[in-house]
Scaffold this active site. Structure first.
Site, short mmCIF file in Angstrom:
data_model
loop_
_atom_site.label_atom_id
_atom_site.label_comp_id
_atom_site.label_asym_id
_atom_site.label_seq_id
_atom_site.Cartn_x
_atom_site.Cartn_y
_atom_site.Cartn_z
N SER A 45 -47.44 18.65 126.55
CA SER A 45 -48.59 19.44 126.04
C SER A 45 -48.77 19.60 124.69
O SER A 45 -48.67 18.38 124.01
CB SER A 45 -48.71 20.74 126.68
OG SER A 45 -49.91 21.41 126.32
N ASP A 97 -48.73 7.81 116.35
CA ASP A 97 -49.96 6.90 116.24
C ASP A 97 -50.19 6.70 114.69
O ASP A 97 -50.98 5.80 114.47
CB ASP A 97 -51.28 7.53 116.80
CG ASP A 97 -51.15 7.57 118.54
OD1 ASP A 97 -50.24 6.83 118.99
OD2 ASP A 97 -52.06 7.92 118.88
N LYS A 154 -48.60 15.19 129.72
CA LYS A 154 -49.61 16.26 129.97
C LYS A 154 -50.59 16.29 129.19
O LYS A 154 -50.54 16.58 127.79
CB LYS A 154 -49.05 17.70 130.02
CG LYS A 154 -50.16 18.75 130.38
CD LYS A 154 -49.56 20.14 130.38
CE LYS A 154 -50.73 21.29 130.52
NZ LYS A 154 -51.56 21.57 129.51
#
Length: 564
Positions: A298, A309, A323
């Site tokens: 999460s 990223d 998740k």
């Protein structure tokens, strides 16, 4: 009864409407028809069934069954269960300030009193077994019920009678009574930070609550004051997540203000929300590492995935949980709360890291992770290839040693924990965690401490030989010659506990050091011990020492066009 039934059905109606719309977008007439059917069945049960039906329990069963069919994160939280939920968000509760465990099928015990807590102030110690609270026996009681009795408003007292192992003059157990004044306990999301291996600024973050971002900021600022600092390691292993907003703020300490961290998308395009960093960064250049494992989920994956990223951090460890769903809470009648999945989140590359598609179930109702072959390729800001659909895959994978059954059962059976309890009653001090070593005499003492009759562990070689012997009989290969050879093997591979303990000394010693350090250096002793031989820290050091490797891992690459 009628009032309870009406309220429960009203609750069911509201939840059914929301859940059914989210999962199937059923026509209104289907919703109405099914609710009529359910109400009629329930009324018939209440009026005609041979035995009485507990309205609250049966309705809760129906609600939980419906919500569990959707996903494991959408859940109904009645008023009497909301305290624990709020504790996760705020990081605060009223209590004695100690972790507890359950053992021997009947005892709740103090596993880790926190530094400066009411438990420590009153004189309680790790290992104490709770016998009574305010005169009521706790032996054999469910641990959650004991936990509920320990909690309470700050300033109130609880009288605890405990059995302290090795506390008597003759080395036996002693019965002791303490009056503990509860306080407001703050769950520290950063239980430890410091310089490890003389150059790495280590920050352990265990949860994402309202205090997490500020705690990480303060730790980072303090670490930057140390001239030895060459890199930062943010440890999110085992961190199951928490507040999304906290994750966005933490990313903001390492990237320029205004950087997009994620987008959440609900049922339609108009439900999309973009989250960008709003705070001034602390450091956008220092080499940054993030540690994750299968327990990182999460909000942990938001931080990890965004920094990966954006090519801002090297991710170290093992693949995270996966998740990618966002929950929100809704107040419902009778002071209830519905935690409901309202959106999916997409990190800067555009990927969704959700590992399980709960809308697509197997015929038996089970679900499975999305196979790697069906995941899609995305690219980081610099063109590195990353994939969706299965958590965050580290840039540097760490392999942990496999624990055998002996080591597993020593830890699971609390042998190391109990030895530390005994040792602490006999010794006033212990070397600092960084220099602590289990000496020959200490290890010999531990071996004597173990009761061979009580320590049960799978003796794999003996099991395999037994299976071989049985297979030879079943398949017709057994004769006197074969039996003789098997008997030789039995003699050669017969397990000896003393030998097995010596063979696994290094690994067992690590657990002993951790337990002992936790007794004498309460807040961070076990963490400091673990970092001495942590494979993740070893991997970070390897990257730092190899000239150019950190930059090489994050180096820009041609953007992939593959969306397989």
């Amino acid at each position: 009864m009628r009032k309870l039934l009406t309220g429960a059905i009203a609750l069911f109606v509201l939840i059914s409407f929301v859940a059914s719309r989210a999962e199937t977008r059923s026509p209104k007439q289907d919703i109405s028809r099914n609710l009529d059917i359910f109400t009629s069945i329930y009324k018939e049960l209440q009026t005609a069934y041979v035995d009485s039906i507990d309205v609250n329990k049966s309705m809760r069963t129906a609600i939980d069954a419906m919500l569990n069919r959707i996903d494991p994160y959408t859940e109904y939280i009645p008023e009497d269960e909301q305290e624990d939920f709020m504790t996760i968000s705020t990081g605060e509760y009223g209590g004695i300030g100690s972790y507890i465990g359950f053992r021997d099928g009947k005892y709740t015990y103090l596993s880790e009193p926190q530094a400066g807590s009411p438990a420590i102030k009153a004189g309680l110690k790790a290992g104490d077994r709770i016998i009574t609270l305010d005169g009521d026996t706790m032996v054999g009681l469910d641990i959650e019920k004991v936990r509920g009795r320990l909690k309470g408003e700050a300033g109130t007292n609880v009288v605890m009678t405990v059995s302290r192992p090795y506390g008597a003059a003759d080395g036996g157990d002693s019965i002791m009574t303490f009056t503990v004044t509860r306080e407001k306990i703050n769950i520290d999301p950063v239980p430890y930070y410091g310089i490890v291996r003389d150059s790495i600024g280590y920050i352990s973050l265990t949860t994402f609550n309202e205090k997490s971002a500020d705690q990480v900021r303060d730790a980072l600022i303090e670490l930057k004051k140390d001239p030895r600092l060459k890199a930062v390691l943010l440890d999110l292993r085992g961190n199951g997540g928490g507040l999304l907003e906290s994750a966005v703020r933490i990313v903001g300490w390492f990237v320029p203000k205004g950087t997009e961290v994620l987008r959440t998308r609900g049922r339609s395009v108009i439900n999309e929300k973009v989250y960008k960093t709003t705070n001034k960064p602390i450091d956008t250049e220092i080499p940054l590492f993030v540690a994750v494992d299968g327990g990182s989920a999460s909000a942990s994956e938001i931080v990890t995935g965004a920094l990966q990223d954006l090519d801002r951090a090297v991710i170290v460890g093992n693949r995270s949980f996966g998740k990618g769903l966002v929950q929100s809470t809704r107040q419902i009648p009778y002071n209830g709360m519905l935690k409901i999945t309202v959106a999916k989140y997409y990190i800067p590359s555009g990927r969704l890291i959700q590992a399980i598609d709960y809308s697509r179930r197997n015929p038996d109702g089970s679900v499975a992770r999305i196979p790697d072959s069906l995941t899609n390729v995305f690219n980081t800001a610099g063109g590195r290839v990353v994939r969706d659909g299965g958590g965050i895959t580290p840039d540097v994978t760490v392999k942990y040693p496999e624990a055998n059954r002996l080591v597993y059962n020593i830890v699971r059976g609390l042998w190391a924990f109990d030895y530390a309890t005994k040792y602490a009653t006999q010794h006033d001090s212990l070397p600092a965690p960084e220099t602590l070593e289990i000496t020959d005499s200490m290890y010999a003492d531990f071996k004597r401490f173990i009761d061979p009759e009580r320590l049960q562990y799978d003796k794999v070689c003996e099991i395999v030989i037994g299976q071989l012997e049985e297979a030879a009989k079943n398949e017709g290969y057994m004769n006197d010659s074969v039996q003789a050879q098997i008997n030789v093997l039995k003699g050669l591979l017969h397990h000896n506990l003393n030998k097995d303990l010596d063979h696994n000394r290094d690994e067992i010693s690590g657990y002993l050091e951790s337990e002992l350090a936790g007794r004498y250096y309460i807040k961070d002793g076990n963490t400091r011990v673990a970092l001495k031989a942590d494979p993740v820290v070893d991997s970070v050091m390897s990257v730092i020492r190899e000239t150019g490797r950190y930059k090489s891992i994050l180096a820009p690459r041609p953007v992939s066009k593959d969306k397989k």
